[in-house]
Design a protein around this motif. Sequence first.
Motif, PDB file in Angstrom:
ATOM      1  N   ASP A 192      49.665  29.376  39.331  1.00  0.00           N
ATOM      2  CA  ASP A 192      48.872  29.465  40.549  1.00  0.00           C
ATOM      3  C   ASP A 192      49.465  28.602  41.654  1.00  0.00           C
ATOM      4  N   ASP A 194      52.655  28.872  42.842  1.00  0.00           N
ATOM      5  CA  ASP A 194      53.380  29.701  43.809  1.00  0.00           C
ATOM      6  C   ASP A 194      52.385  30.678  44.433  1.00  0.00           C
ATOM      7  N   GLY A 195      52.866  31.541  45.266  1.00  0.00           N
ATOM      8  CA  GLY A 195      51.930  32.441  45.916  1.00  0.00           C
ATOM      9  C   GLY A 195      51.413  31.851  47.198  1.00  0.00           C
ATOM     10  N   ASP A 196      52.322  31.302  47.971  1.00  0.00           N
ATOM     11  CA  ASP A 196      51.930  30.731  49.241  1.00  0.00           C
ATOM     12  C   ASP A 196      51.546  31.827  50.224  1.00  0.00           C
ATOM     13  N   GLU A 197      52.102  32.990  50.032  1.00  0.00           N
ATOM     14  CA  GLU A 197      51.818  34.086  50.950  1.00  0.00           C
ATOM     15  C   GLU A 197      50.689  34.952  50.404  1.00  0.00           C
ATOM     16  N   ALA A 198      50.048  35.669  51.301  1.00  0.00           N
ATOM     17  CA  ALA A 198      48.890  36.461  50.906  1.00  0.00           C
ATOM     18  C   ALA A 198      49.262  37.604  49.980  1.00  0.00           C
ATOM     19  N   SER A 200      50.911  37.674  47.427  1.00  0.00           N
ATOM     20  CA  SER A 200      51.036  37.343  46.015  1.00  0.00           C
ATOM     21  C   SER A 200      49.729  37.567  45.259  1.00  0.00           C
ATOM     22  N   VAL A 201      48.648  37.750  45.964  1.00  0.00           N
ATOM     23  CA  VAL A 201      47.364  37.934  45.302  1.00  0.00           C
ATOM     24  C   VAL A 201      47.276  39.363  44.793  1.00  0.00           C
ATOM     25  N   ASP A 202      46.795  39.483  43.544  1.00  0.00           N
ATOM     26  CA  ASP A 202      46.728  40.824  42.977  1.00  0.00           C
ATOM     27  C   ASP A 202      45.525  41.563  43.557  1.00  0.00           C
ATOM     28  N   GLY A 203      45.762  42.320  44.550  1.00  0.00           N
ATOM     29  CA  GLY A 203      44.692  43.087  45.164  1.00  0.00           C
ATOM     30  C   GLY A 203      44.933  44.572  44.995  1.00  0.00           C
ATOM     31  N   GLN A 204      43.947  45.375  45.374  1.00  0.00           N
ATOM     32  CA  GLN A 204      44.099  46.814  45.260  1.00  0.00           C
ATOM     33  C   GLN A 204      43.384  47.441  46.436  1.00  0.00           C
ATOM     34  N   ALA A 205      43.629  48.733  46.659  1.00  0.00           N
ATOM     35  CA  ALA A 205      43.076  49.384  47.841  1.00  0.00           C
ATOM     36  C   ALA A 205      41.567  49.529  47.736  1.00  0.00           C
ATOM     37  N   ALA A 206      41.082  50.042  46.625  1.00  0.00           N
ATOM     38  CA  ALA A 206      39.640  50.233  46.478  1.00  0.00           C
ATOM     39  C   ALA A 206      39.281  50.119  45.006  1.00  0.00           C
ATOM     40  N   PRO A 207      38.108  49.617  44.700  1.00  0.00           N
ATOM     41  CA  PRO A 207      37.735  49.493  43.290  1.00  0.00           C
ATOM     42  C   PRO A 207      37.299  50.823  42.696  1.00  0.00           C
TER      43      PRO A 207
ATOM     44  N   PRO B   3      46.169  43.198  50.520  1.00  0.00           N
ATOM     45  CA  PRO B   3      45.921  42.901  49.096  1.00  0.00           C
ATOM     46  C   PRO B   3      45.141  41.616  48.877  1.00  0.00           C
ATOM     47  N   TYR B   4      43.932  41.520  49.392  1.00  0.00           N
ATOM     48  CA  TYR B   4      43.067  40.399  49.080  1.00  0.00           C
ATOM     49  C   TYR B   4      42.324  40.706  47.799  1.00  0.00           C
ATOM     50  N   PRO B   7      36.766  43.396  43.766  1.00  0.00           N
ATOM     51  CA  PRO B   7      36.455  43.747  42.377  1.00  0.00           C
ATOM     52  C   PRO B   7      37.333  44.888  41.864  1.00  0.00           C
ATOM     53  N   LYS B   8      37.562  44.902  40.552  1.00  0.00           N
ATOM     54  CA  LYS B   8      38.356  45.980  39.961  1.00  0.00           C
ATOM     55  C   LYS B   8      37.522  47.245  39.843  1.00  0.00           C
ATOM     56  N   GLU B  51      41.070  33.784  50.909  1.00  0.00           N
ATOM     57  CA  GLU B  51      42.507  33.742  50.664  1.00  0.00           C
ATOM     58  C   GLU B  51      43.205  32.787  51.642  1.00  0.00           C
ATOM     59  N   ILE B  55      45.513  29.517  50.646  1.00  0.00           N
ATOM     60  CA  ILE B  55      46.876  29.288  51.148  1.00  0.00           C
ATOM     61  C   ILE B  55      46.948  27.929  51.864  1.00  0.00           C
TER      62      ILE B  55
END
Lengths: 221, 141
Positions: A192, A194-198, A200-207, B3-4, B7-8, B51, B55
């Motif tokens: 945790d 590393d990931g100074d930039e946004a 790096s967060v595991d995000g997705q378009a829509a749940p 990519p914030y 929920p999954k 987020e 940072i």
Amino acid sequence: MHEDAPVLNATKRERIGSRYARRDREAGRLPAIVYGHKVEPVAVSLDAHATLLLLHKGEKVFQLHLEGGSESEFVLVKDLQYDYLGTNIVHCDLERVDLDERIHIKVPVHFIGESNCKGLKSAGTTLMHPMSELDLECAVTNLPDFLEVDITNLEVGGTIHAKDVQLPKETMRLLSDPDGVVAHIVAHGGSDADGDEAGSVDGQAAPEVLSEKKGDADGDD
Amino acid sequence: MPPYKIPKRVKFRREFRRVRDRNATKGNYVAFGDYGLQALEGCWLKSNCIEAGRIAIQRVLKREGKIFIRVFPDKPVSKKPLETRMGKGKADIDYWAARVKPGTMLYELAGVSEARAKEAFMRVAMKMPVRCRFVHRRVSA
């Protein structure tokens, strides 16, 4: 030892409930309840200023003198309730105790040798202490203020369990889980940190929507 | 959508707004770290805000210490497009937010000195849409 325990003067609360407790607090009183020894619990109010001074000094056992009562009784501070910000004490639980009685108490753990700890000298290591308090059974006259745990020789990945903690007196008994982790040095070199930039967060378009029927992905319009 | 963290999977696509006029009764104390950043006001804290705070902490602390993020954006907030007439159903999701009540602990830090934690949380507090304060872990009576 506790014959000279500080005296708290209490008055019985005739009306109980949040509304009357709030009025008590506004009048400089601290609502409290006294229970234990198979006697009916009594709702009381204490002088807030005097009580808080003693509590901040670290006192745990008091002589409670109830207004109109003939004699005082020894009580232990069992629990404190705080306000939503965790700043002010809003209620106090007092348990009746005898001086020759053995009681259950939570004792905070203090770490010594943190500056000379072997494991903490390498970069990217953190001391974790999941259990900051231990449950003990001890006599009322021998209440410890804190337990000291020496972590000077703790290496990276090393763990101190509750059973490894030296109790101040042999008569004390540990009630917490003996295998519970009191201190643990973890190395977190890259997960945790590393990931100074946004990005790096595991995000997705829509749940994924569980209640949605197949083929109705665009919504209910 | 950037990519914030969101929920999954969710049970329903949209959610009612609901009232938010209560103080925090849980998640309002330092539970994991040594120091914390506590919200003094309520808000819907957007996922990009959470987020940005993370940072900001890491820019100050580099690889030092461990961060605990105590809030998660699990509330979908919808918004109608501009110049749209009312009606025609609930709008699409605009952003995801965490419900923050007065007293909610937002971030916690472990393994850093108090001065460093204060410095990091001061930067984060500036990015938050609510007033915040620095708190220590409480030791019971």
